[in-house]
Scaffold this active site. Structure first.
Site, PDB file in Angstrom:
ATOM      1  N   ASP A  27      26.181  34.845  44.523  1.00  0.00           N
ATOM      2  CA  ASP A  27      26.722  34.707  43.171  1.00  0.00           C
ATOM      3  C   ASP A  27      25.505  34.480  42.284  1.00  0.00           C
ATOM      4  OD1 ASP A  27      27.733  33.884  40.723  1.00  0.00           O
ATOM      5  OD2 ASP A  27      29.424  32.814  41.594  1.00  0.00           O
ATOM      6  N   HIS A  28      25.102  35.518  41.542  1.00  0.00           N
ATOM      7  CA  HIS A  28      23.799  35.446  40.880  1.00  0.00           C
ATOM      8  C   HIS A  28      23.734  34.358  39.817  1.00  0.00           C
ATOM      9  CE1 HIS A  28      25.778  38.112  37.876  1.00  0.00           C
ATOM     10  NE2 HIS A  28      24.949  37.544  37.037  1.00  0.00           N
TER      11      HIS A  28
ATOM     12  N   HIS B 280      31.845  33.218  39.186  1.00  0.00           N
ATOM     13  CA  HIS B 280      30.828  32.575  38.349  1.00  0.00           C
ATOM     14  C   HIS B 280      31.332  31.296  37.685  1.00  0.00           C
ATOM     15  CE1 HIS B 280      28.705  36.140  39.159  1.00  0.00           C
ATOM     16  NE2 HIS B 280      29.038  36.855  38.109  1.00  0.00           N
TER      17      HIS B 280
END
Length: 509
Positions: A197-198, A260
């Site tokens: 999950d960047h 996110h």
């Protein structure tokens, strides 16, 4: 007499941890994510001297092309999207150790060639390289690739570590996420799996823990006794562009909220871990997610709002609505905006509402966490010409300008006691006089090190989907019209009501 060189305290903590020699394999190496993010991130790691001394890069994709053409495309990606000015000698050194393996992901010949390529790297160097397989493909290929890696014995190697990085979305709903977890864990052990999950790689997200747990002024008030509510916003000013094929099947709730935004919420609410090791941190995040009660289907209309952007103005130009975008069905009910009200039912947070919102074609691009404290009870400051005592707000901005802002009440100069809010601000760029590394740089490096702190564990994925699933189901059953909002606005009016019914309001975009 020999002099002893004094240690420089400013250097402490800046040393780079050694990384075992690694071969990184990117499946989907000619795709958009690799082009815009992964290859530039790898270059910047090389530019900063952070890659292991011995590093190899293998790209695999369904597109048939010559090795030289692939190298040329990699070079173009770095030149276009690197956050630092590319140095030809660094680019040449990186690409000199790169190879391309073409073919479909279900073709055994691809994995035979990949095995041969990896063994050649080992034989040439006289060592066994760690292997990191990065799945930068469409989600339907995740189980195909994982199964093939297992069938060809690429999931284990004697004398080195093997890891697999899985991009989002991890599942389409709770059932498919559990199925994917079973398929991945039938080949790899949990410690080998890095679900990315960047957002977790962004400096401000990591700084949430630093601000909370290293500053005495914040932690004592970080609870239901002092905090009135929390708003988490992930607003985008762009539309869906050319992503209609993906986006119309996903929507805002799956695309941003389930992963996110819920991760941001978990970071805000977690208890202090016993150490900042991967499982200790993730244990605390899972406790937060488990404390969020999934809504019943009939409760969804009172705690969640969805919307679609219509025609409007963005940056002074007329833009079309979602239903007029290329590739979007004219009767689509896919949400481009989602707003939720959640509660974390534990001792620290009971009764504190958490408002989450995300959307396309909103007034501006911003991702932030706003923590609003309860107002002071003193009324003596309501003088003429005064804005009065506004509740203190701590705002952590994740993008575009990473930093932290704290609003305080201060006296306006003059003879009378008049109050207005003022801001104390901290910006990464000006404070550290450097550009923050891209999130993918940190995450790729952590995957090579085997540090899973910023990656999502299987039980965490399961918990996130358990909260979101009932909302998706309720929206699928709802035959009513989706709320509309003009492009360039703050979102649908129905979302304002979500906060207004409790006497609160969204922060202006």
């Amino acid at each position: 007499m020999a002099t002893v060189e004094a240690e420089n305290p400013l250097v402490e903590g800046l040393e780079r941890l050694p990384v075992h020699p690694t071969t990184l394999v990117i499946f989907g190496a000619t795709g958009d994510l690799a082009h815009r993010k992964l290859l530039p991130a790898i270059y910047n790691l090389a530019h900063e001297g952070q890659l292991p001394e011995r590093f190899n890069l293998v790209g695999s994709s369904r597109r048939e092309k010559e090795h030289e053409d692939f190298i040329g495309e990699m070079r173009d990606s770095i030149m276009q999207h690197s956050r630092t000015a590319p140095k030809p000698e660094v680019v040449d050194a990186l690409l000199g150790r790169a190879k391309y393996v073409p073919g479909t992901f279900d073709d055994p010949a691809v994995y035979d060639q990949l095995t041969e390529t990896l063994e050649c790297y080992d034989d040439e160097a006289g060592i066994v390289f760690n292997r990191v397989f990065y799945l930068s493909t469409a989600p339907e290929f995740f189980p195909v690739i994982v199964k093939a890696l297992g069938e060809h014995g690429l999931d284990r190697v004697d004398g080195a570590e093997v890891r697999v990085v899985v991009e989002k979305p991890f599942g389409y709903d709770l059932e498919t996420a559990r199925k994917l977890n079973r398929e991945v864990l039938s080949v790899f052990d949990e410690h080998q799996v890095f679900r990315i999950d960047h957002y977790l790689g962004k400096e401000t997200v990591q700084n949430i823990m630093a601000f909370r747990f290293s500053n005495t002024m914040f932690e004592p008030v970080w609870n239901r006794n002092y905090i009135d509510h929390v708003q988490i916003t992930a607003a985008e000013d762009l539309g869906i562009g050319s992503r209609a094929g993906y986006y119309d099947n996903a929507g805002a709730l799956r695309d941003l909220v389930q992963n996110h935004m819920m991760e941001l919420l978990a970071n805000v609410c977690m208890e202090p871990p016993t150490s900042f090791e991967a499982d200790q941190v993730r244990d605390e995040k899972v406790k937060v997610i488990e404390a969020i009660r999934p809504p019943a289907i009939e409760e969804v209309p009172s705690m969640a709002v969805r919307g679609q952007y219509g025609p409007g103005r963005e940056a002074g130009e007329e833009v079309r609505g979602y239903l007029e975008e290329d590739g979007v069905p004219p009767d689509s009910k896919t949400e481009t905006y989602a707003a939720l009200r959640l509660e974390v039912s534990n001792w620290r947070w009971a009764g504190v509402p958490f408002y989450l919102r995300t959307g396309k074609r909103l007034a501006r691009k911003v991702t932030e966490i706003a923590v609003e404290l309860k107002p002071v009870p003193h009324l003596a400051f309501q003088a003429h010409g005064s804005l009065g005592v506004q509740p203190n707000q701590l705002v952590l901005t994740v993008q575009p300008d990473e930093g932290v802002s704290l609003s305080l009440g201060a006296k306006i100069p003059g003879a009378r006691m008049r109050i207005r809010p003022v801001n104390m601000e901290f910006h990464y760029g000006t404070t550290f006089l450097s550009q923050s590394p891209e999130a993918y740089e940190r995450l790729i490096m952590d995957a090579m090190r085997g540090d899973a702190t910023l990656f999502t564990r299987n039980d965490e994925v399961d918990g996130l989907w358990r909260v979101i699933d009932p909302i998706l189901e309720a929206w699928e059953q709802d035959e009513g019209a989706v709320a509309q909002y003009p492009a360039g606005s703050d979102g649908p009016a129905e979302a304002d009501e979500l906060a207004a019914r409790e006497g609160r309001a969204w922060r202006p975009l």
